[in-house]
Design an enzyme around this catalytic site. Structure first.
Site, mmCIF file in Angstrom:
data_model
loop_
_atom_site.group_PDB
_atom_site.id
_atom_site.type_symbol
_atom_site.label_atom_id
_atom_site.label_comp_id
_atom_site.label_asym_id
_atom_site.label_seq_id
_atom_site.Cartn_x
_atom_site.Cartn_y
_atom_site.Cartn_z
ATOM 1 N N ASP A 48 -120.331 -39.821 -14.530
ATOM 2 C CA ASP A 48 -120.444 -39.725 -15.983
ATOM 3 C C ASP A 48 -120.878 -38.318 -16.379
ATOM 4 O OD1 ASP A 48 -119.785 -42.378 -16.236
ATOM 5 O OD2 ASP A 48 -121.860 -43.069 -16.437
ATOM 6 N N LYS A 49 -120.528 -37.909 -17.574
ATOM 7 C CA LYS A 49 -120.873 -36.569 -18.069
ATOM 8 C C LYS A 49 -122.354 -36.257 -17.903
ATOM 9 C CE LYS A 49 -120.851 -33.734 -22.274
ATOM 10 N NZ LYS A 49 -120.419 -33.637 -23.688
#
EC number: 5.4.99.-
Length: 306
Positions: free
Chosen positions: A144-145
């Site tokens: 995930d970012k």
């Protein structure tokens, strides 16, 4: 002091390097002056820029003591420039087939259809194209970012397919560190549920098989106080947002994760870090182990409450 025979330039840990094996005790600067065909000022600059490592540990000290058997490696100017051009990630290993990086929180793994912000994938694509315009990078898995830590990419499409097709057998260990809200009373546990994704891209957990994707996470408490707990989490499956959803499901959302129930954001980021990745190399069959240190900010939050 005799001039040492250097090994041919090699690519390891993401850098093109020239290596020398020390044959007699010496100080680092005199050793480099004898073994590198450059002026004294140029050699000092190489040291100052952090291009020199002894036994794999970078150093800038002119008077570092060398003993017989030590390996001195010198990173090329070109590879140093390539490394410094990367933002939000560092290359920790590279060979002809794979690249392993340490990604910072806030950097997308791959592009989305929402904008043109930098990603790990497009930066690495530019990184390898500097060696040859036909070079490419292929996605193997994602973070995930706002999750930081170890991430693996392939440099050949065939390698990508092999890794993905054998992922369950090839990956021996995949560990994360999660800082969660509240004191987790159970020291270890396993969470099994079925995950489904809504039209708004939020993932929901159900303890019973509802036709969703089965997800299994194991956790162990490593530190805690009254406010936060630090968990080591291992995955049997790698579903989208799996750890985040599972932590919410046991009433201890990951700090900073407003999407999945968090009420605090003391780190100003998501409290999730990919710590360890152990897998079998798709070409050599060798066991590869990569670790990333747990962010100090995670540890500080689990110090004893005052």
């Amino acid at each position: 002091m005799k001039k040492n025979k250097s090994k041919k330039p090699t690519k390891s840990n993401g850098f093109q390097q020239t290596k020398f094996t020390v044959t007699e005790d010496a100080e680092l600067l005199p050793f480099l002056l004898i073994n590198i065909n450059k002026s004294r000022n140029s050699v000092k600059s190489i040291l100052t820029r952090g291009q020199v490592a002894v036994n794999g540990k970078p150093t800038t000290k002119h008077n570092d003591k060398l003993v017989s058997g030590d390996v001195v490696s010198i990173q090329s100017n070109e590879s140093l420039m390539k490394e410094k051009a990367l933002v939000g990630l560092s290359v920790v290993y590279e060979d002809d087939d794979i690249i392993v990086i340490d990604k910072e929180a806030g950097l997308l793994s791959v592009a989305t259809d929402k904008g043109n912000e930098p990603t790990a994938h497009n930066q690495l694509m530019g990184y390898v194209k500097r060696d040859h315009p036909k070079n490419r990078i292929y996605i193997v898995h994602r973070l995930d970012k706002d999750t930081s830590g170890v991430m693996l990419f392939a440099k050949k499409e065939s390698v990508k397919h092999k890794l993905q097709e054998t992922w369950k057998d090839s990956v021996q260990e995949r560990l994360y560190t999660a800082l969660v809200e509240g004191e987790v009373t159970k020291d270890k546990g396993t969470i099994t549920s079925w995950l489904t994704e809504s039209k708004t891209f939020k993932v929901y957990s159900n303890p019973h098989d509802n036709g969703g994707k089965k997800a299994v996470s194991h956790y162990k408490v490593t530190r805690k106080n009254n406010d936060y707990s630090l968990l080591e989490v291992s995955l049997d499956t790698g579903r989208k947002n799996q750890i985040r959803v599972h932590m919410e499901s046991i009433g201890h959302p990951i700090v900073g994760d407003k999407k999945y129930g968090a009420t605090s954001n003391p780190l100003k980021r998501l409290g999730l870090h990919a710590t360890t990745l152990v897998f079998t190399h798709p070409t050599t069959g060798k066991k590869m182990v990569f670790k990333s240190k747990v962010p100090r900010s995670f540890i500080k939050k689990t110090q004893a409450s005052k």
